[in-house]
Design an enzyme around this catalytic site. Sequence first.
Site, PDB file in Angstrom:
ATOM      1  N   HIS A 281       0.845  -1.205   0.000  1.00 48.65           N
ATOM      2  CA  HIS A 281       0.000   0.000   0.000  1.00 48.65           C
ATOM      3  C   HIS A 281       0.875   1.248   0.000  1.00 48.65           C
ATOM      4  O   HIS A 281       2.063   1.184   0.331  1.00 48.65           O
ATOM      5  CB  HIS A 281      -0.922   0.034   1.229  1.00 48.65           C
ATOM      6  CG  HIS A 281      -2.137  -0.833   1.091  1.00 48.65           C
ATOM      7  ND1 HIS A 281      -2.124  -2.166   1.406  1.00 48.65           N
ATOM      8  CD2 HIS A 281      -3.391  -0.559   0.648  1.00 48.65           C
ATOM      9  CE1 HIS A 281      -3.325  -2.691   1.172  1.00 48.65           C
ATOM     10  NE2 HIS A 281      -4.116  -1.739   0.708  1.00 48.65           N
TER      11      HIS A 281
ATOM     12  N   LYS B 139      -0.542   4.878   4.548  1.00 50.79           N
ATOM     13  CA  LYS B 139      -1.411   3.937   5.273  1.00 50.79           C
ATOM     14  C   LYS B 139      -0.889   3.739   6.697  1.00 50.79           C
ATOM     15  O   LYS B 139       0.307   3.518   6.893  1.00 50.79           O
ATOM     16  CB  LYS B 139      -1.484   2.603   4.520  1.00 50.79           C
ATOM     17  CG  LYS B 139      -2.484   1.631   5.135  1.00 50.79           C
ATOM     18  CD  LYS B 139      -2.874   0.529   4.180  1.00 50.79           C
ATOM     19  CE  LYS B 139      -3.844  -0.457   4.824  1.00 50.79           C
ATOM     20  NZ  LYS B 139      -5.111   0.186   5.200  1.00 50.79           N
TER      21      LYS B 139
HETATM   22  P1  NAD Z   1      -7.439   9.664   5.064  1.00 55.45           P
HETATM   23  O1  NAD Z   1      -6.522   9.844   6.237  1.00 55.45           O
HETATM   24  O2  NAD Z   1      -7.070  10.284   3.760  1.00 55.45           O
HETATM   25  O3  NAD Z   1      -8.920  10.159   5.436  1.00 55.45           O
HETATM   26  C1  NAD Z   1      -9.545   9.955   6.662  1.00 55.45           C
HETATM   27  C2  NAD Z   1     -10.347  11.209   6.937  1.00 55.45           C
HETATM   28  O4  NAD Z   1     -11.195  10.995   8.056  1.00 55.45           O
HETATM   29  C3  NAD Z   1      -9.464  12.431   7.265  1.00 55.45           C
HETATM   30  O5  NAD Z   1      -9.836  13.503   6.402  1.00 55.45           O
HETATM   31  C4  NAD Z   1      -9.836  12.759   8.717  1.00 55.45           C
HETATM   32  O6  NAD Z   1      -9.789  14.142   8.980  1.00 55.45           O
HETATM   33  C5  NAD Z   1     -11.252  12.229   8.767  1.00 55.45           C
HETATM   34  N1  NAD Z   1     -11.779  11.992  10.104  1.00 55.45           N
HETATM   35  C6  NAD Z   1     -11.168  11.435  11.171  1.00 55.45           C
HETATM   36  N2  NAD Z   1     -12.005  11.409  12.228  1.00 55.45           N
HETATM   37  C7  NAD Z   1     -13.183  11.947  11.809  1.00 55.45           C
HETATM   38  C8  NAD Z   1     -14.437  12.202  12.433  1.00 55.45           C
HETATM   39  N3  NAD Z   1     -14.644  11.866  13.717  1.00 55.45           N
HETATM   40  N4  NAD Z   1     -15.423  12.766  11.686  1.00 55.45           N
HETATM   41  C9  NAD Z   1     -15.225  13.097  10.403  1.00 55.45           C
HETATM   42  N5  NAD Z   1     -14.049  12.897   9.762  1.00 55.45           N
HETATM   43  C10 NAD Z   1     -13.049  12.317  10.454  1.00 55.45           C
HETATM   44  O7  NAD Z   1      -7.606   8.081   4.913  1.00 55.45           O
HETATM   45  P2  NAD Z   1      -8.209   7.263   3.679  1.00 55.45           P
HETATM   46  O8  NAD Z   1      -7.101   6.792   2.812  1.00 55.45           O
HETATM   47  O9  NAD Z   1      -9.343   8.040   3.086  1.00 55.45           O
HETATM   48  O10 NAD Z   1      -8.766   5.984   4.442  1.00 55.45           O
HETATM   49  C11 NAD Z   1      -9.762   6.097   5.438  1.00 55.45           C
HETATM   50  C12 NAD Z   1     -10.029   4.708   6.009  1.00 55.45           C
HETATM   51  O11 NAD Z   1     -10.613   3.884   4.999  1.00 55.45           O
HETATM   52  C13 NAD Z   1      -8.763   3.962   6.472  1.00 55.45           C
HETATM   53  O12 NAD Z   1      -9.086   3.201   7.610  1.00 55.45           O
HETATM   54  C14 NAD Z   1      -8.443   3.053   5.295  1.00 55.45           C
HETATM   55  O13 NAD Z   1      -7.694   1.922   5.650  1.00 55.45           O
HETATM   56  C15 NAD Z   1      -9.847   2.692   4.884  1.00 55.45           C
HETATM   57  N6  NAD Z   1      -9.998   2.203   3.505  1.00 55.45           N
HETATM   58  C16 NAD Z   1     -10.883   1.192   3.331  1.00 55.45           C
HETATM   59  C17 NAD Z   1     -11.142   0.697   2.071  1.00 55.45           C
HETATM   60  C18 NAD Z   1     -12.181  -0.373   1.905  1.00 55.45           C
HETATM   61  O14 NAD Z   1     -12.466  -0.793   0.763  1.00 55.45           O
HETATM   62  N7  NAD Z   1     -12.808  -0.823   3.001  1.00 55.45           N
HETATM   63  C19 NAD Z   1     -10.461   1.234   0.956  1.00 55.45           C
HETATM   64  C20 NAD Z   1      -9.554   2.281   1.168  1.00 55.45           C
HETATM   65  C21 NAD Z   1      -9.336   2.765   2.449  1.00 55.45           C
END
Ligand code: NAD
Length: 272
Positions: free
Chosen positions: A160, A164
Site C-alpha cells: 500500500h 497507510k
Molecule cells: P485519510 O486519512 O485520507 O482520510 C480519513 C479522513 O477521516 C481524514 O480527512 C480525517 O480528517 C477524517 N476523520 C477522522 N475522524 C473523523 C471524524 N470523527 N469525523 C469526520 N471525519 C473524520 O484516509 P483514507 O485513505 O481516506 O482511508 C480512510 C479509512 O478507509 C482507512 O481506515 C483506510 O484503511 C480505509 N480504507 C478502506 C477501504 C475499503 O475498501 N474498506 C479502501 C480504502 C481505504
Amino acid sequence: MPQPVRTVIVGAAGRMGRQLIQATREHPALQLSAAVVRSGHAATGMDAGELAGVGTQDVVLRDNLEAALGEGRVDVLIDFTLPEALAGNLESCARYGVPMVVGTTGLDDDQKAALTEAGSRLPIVFAANYSAGITLSLKLLEMAARALGDDFDVEIIEAHHRHKIDAPSGTALRMGEVLAGALGRNLADCAVYGREGRTGARGRQTIGFETIRGGDVVGEHTVMFLGEGERMEITHRASSRMTFARGATRAAAWLVDQPPGLYDMEDVLGLR
Ligand code: NAD
C-alpha cells in the site's frame, strides 16, 4: 420515479472521502445530502463537490455529524475515517436510525464488537475492501485452501501507499481469516507477522504476512500457496480508489432495503 437515497459521507475530506463524493454523484440511485469532516477541519464550509474536484454540489462540508443527522434528511451514511471515530459515529447513527456502510480498517477487538452489537439494531455493511475483485478473491481463496489443504504453505503479501497507518491491511487480515477458517485453524494461533533473524524452519501450520509500504500504491494483495514442486498465486491489484468508492456506494443503495444486521460485500453482491 423512486426517491433518491439521501447519503451522508463522513471523512469527506480524506482520500476516500473525495472519491466517495464523486461515486455518490455518479450513482443513479444516490444523492449526496451531507458531507462531514473532522471537527475544526480547514475544509469546513467549502462545497463538497468543489473539494472533490467534480463541480459544485450545493452541499457544504460541515464538521458536526449530529447536526447533519438531526435535520432528518439522511437515508444512509458512509464512514471511511479512523478507528477512533467509529464509536461516536455508531452512536449517532443508532440514535437517528441511520444505516451505515463502514470502510474504516485497523479496528481493534472492542471496535469490532461495537460494530457487531450495533448490527443488532441497525443495518450495517462492513467490508475491509469494497472492490468486487477482492470479494470474489476471498471466495477463490476459500476454495483453493480447501482443495490444497495442509500440504501447501500459505503466505500473504500486501503493498500500500506510504500514508497507510495500519498493517497488515484489513484486507490481508480478512484473507487470513478466510484461509484459516477453510484450513480448520484459528488465525490468532497460526499468524506470523514478518520474519527477522534466526527464525528456525517455517512452522507447517502457520500463515505468514508480509507488508510493503511506499509511494502511491492503491492496494495490492497476493496469496501464495507453496507446495513441493509447484506454487499457486492469487493476486489482486487495485489501480484506483474509485473501485472501493463504487463498491461502497453500491453497498449503500443495497443497504437501505435491508433489516438490521451486520452484512459484508458478499451479501451485497449476492454471493452467499
Ligand atoms: P485519510 O486519512 O485520507 O482520510 C480519513 C479522513 O477521516 C481524514 O480527512 C480525517 O480528517 C477524517 N476523520 C477522522 N475522524 C473523523 C471524524 N470523527 N469525523 C469526520 N471525519 C473524520 O484516509 P483514507 O485513505 O481516506 O482511508 C480512510 C479509512 O478507509 C482507512 O481506515 C483506510 O484503511 C480505509 N480504507 C478502506 C477501504 C475499503 O475498501 N474498506 C479502501 C480504502 C481505504
